[in-house]
Design an enzyme around this catalytic site. Structure first.
Site, PDB file in Angstrom:
ATOM      1  CE  LYS A  79      -4.468   0.992   0.328  1.00  0.00           C
ATOM      2  NZ  LYS A  79      -5.638   0.299  -0.245  1.00  0.00           N
ATOM      3  CG  HIS A 182     -16.034   5.716  -6.269  1.00  0.00           C
ATOM      4  ND1 HIS A 182     -15.566   6.777  -5.535  1.00  0.00           N
ATOM      5  CD2 HIS A 182     -15.911   6.067  -7.572  1.00  0.00           C
ATOM      6  CE1 HIS A 182     -15.174   7.725  -6.355  1.00  0.00           C
ATOM      7  NE2 HIS A 182     -15.380   7.332  -7.594  1.00  0.00           N
TER       8      HIS A 182
END
Ligand code: NAD
Length: 353
Positions: A79, A182
């Site tokens: 990440k 989203h």
């Protein structure tokens, strides 16, 4: 460019990256590459301190290792976080610098989009690096992962119903969705089309009003979502929202949503949910649809990810069954299974070398 290595037990590599010329301050963490290159999104957030950013990036990178391993993908976990306010602190130069930092990993870290980063930002980062996924379909990429994440959550909710309530038909049941961005909005639309009654909340009041009207949903202020009687509570905003305060307020029989790291305390809250009779779908299994879509389209270069995404149901049913037999929490059983898969990969790799 200034790069500082940070050592952390269990992590392969963590770099704190500073580009004085553009002002970029970022951290990239590679947790584990036993199964393949570490894939994970770039998040931009106004962290109060570098220590906060480090905590977030390491937790998220580890979750990516588990997410890919649990879905049987040949990917590891990583990440990246950019420290700063996405609304005020972005510049093309900072995004280009991010691309150059990603290159430092020579393909062991592969980037994608996460919170605070737009598709346009991704395209800017990709000007400097080839180690990028989730670019628009018009550029030959796999596009926005969110609708695929929502498809996976939908499949997961059905698996929860099958296991807990012995039914597959969702018409007429009530699902409370926290966060209609989203993922949450795509999920809300999918559930609405199946005749599900929706309760929605979001910190953006305009969005909340618009979505509630369009999908005939009940809109509630952010803090009230926990108190809503419903069959399914679906966290699709922030992590850590299943905690000592919220757990006693929940009036659902299933928790199944897209947010990462939903349990504030993995062990304690996993077991508490089980003791309270609430079936918890481990976040990193149920929200893997997006990474599966990236893997199938960007890495394998195949066209249809849905057969892979539908397997999420089977992965969930497996850990539900194990938890029912052992009396331990579902998350505990999911971690155990995933850790065993990682161990096996490491033994194979050691014997190959
Ligand atoms: P997003 O930013 O598009 O949507 C998040 C929404 O939650 C926003 O509308 C925001 O206003 C709202 N929100 C924030 N805090 C809230 C609160 N306290 N109560 C109610 N609403 C709140 O993000 P997204 O891409 O939809 O991702 C949502 C979550 O799912 C994140 O935790 C993300 O890490 C995780 N996730 C996303 C994907 C993906 O494909 N996008 C994949 C896996 C996991």
């Amino acid at each position: 460019m200034k790069i500082e290595k940070i050592a952390k037990s269990g992590f392969e590599e963590i770099l704190v990256c500073e580009d004085q010329a553009s002002g970029l301050h970022a951290i990239i963490a590679v947790h584990n590459t036993r199964l393949g290159p570490a894939l994970g999104g770039i998040r931009m957030h106004p962290y109060a301190t570098t220590a906060d950013a480090l905590r977030d990036v390491t937790l998220l990178a580890q979750a990516m290792t588990y997410k890919s391993a649990a879905s049987d993908l040949k990917l590891g976990g990583g990440k990246a976080v950019i420290l700063g306010d996405p609304a005020a602190d972005k510049s093309p130069e900072r995004l280009y610098a991010m691309g150059r930092f990603i290159n430092e990993f020579k393909g062991r870290y592969i980037a994608a989009k996460d919170l605070g980063i737009t598709t346009e930002d991704l395209i800017a980062v990709a000007k400097e690096t080839i180690y990028m996924t989730g670019l628009p379909e018009t550029m030959g990429g796999s596009g926005d992962p969110s609708p695929w994440t929502a498809e996976g959550i939908f499949a997961g909710i059905r698996a929860c119903f099958q296991f807990k309530l012995k039914q597959l038909n969702l018409a007429g049941v009530t699902v409370a969705i926290q966060g209609i961005g989203h993922v949450g909005l795509a999920l809300a639309r999918r559930l609405h089309s199946e005749g599900v009654k929706l309760i929605v909340s979001d910190t953006n009041p305009d969005l909340l009003k618009e979505v509630a009207e369009k999908l005939d949903a009940k809109a509630v202020p952010p803090d009230e979502i926990y108190d809503m009687p419903c069959e399914v509570f679906s966290p699709c905003a922030m992590g850590g929202i299943i905690n000592d305060n919220t757990i006693k307020r929940l009036q659902c029989s299933i928790i199944a949503g897209g947010a990462n790291n939903q349990l504030a305390d993995m062990e304690k809250h996993d077991q508490l949910l089980r003791d309270q009779g609430i079936l918890y779908a481990p976040d990193y299994i149920i929200n893997a649809g997006g990474v599966i879509n990236i893997y199938v389209k960007d890495i394998l270069k195949e066209e249809d990810a849905m057969p892979w995404i539908r397997k999420i149901s089977g992965h969930l049913l497996d850990v539900f069954e194990r938890s029912a037999q052992s009396g331990k929490g579902v998350n505990f059983e999911a971690d155990k299974l995933t850790q065993a898969r990682l161990e096996r990969a490491s033994i194979r790799r050691d014997s190959d070398s």
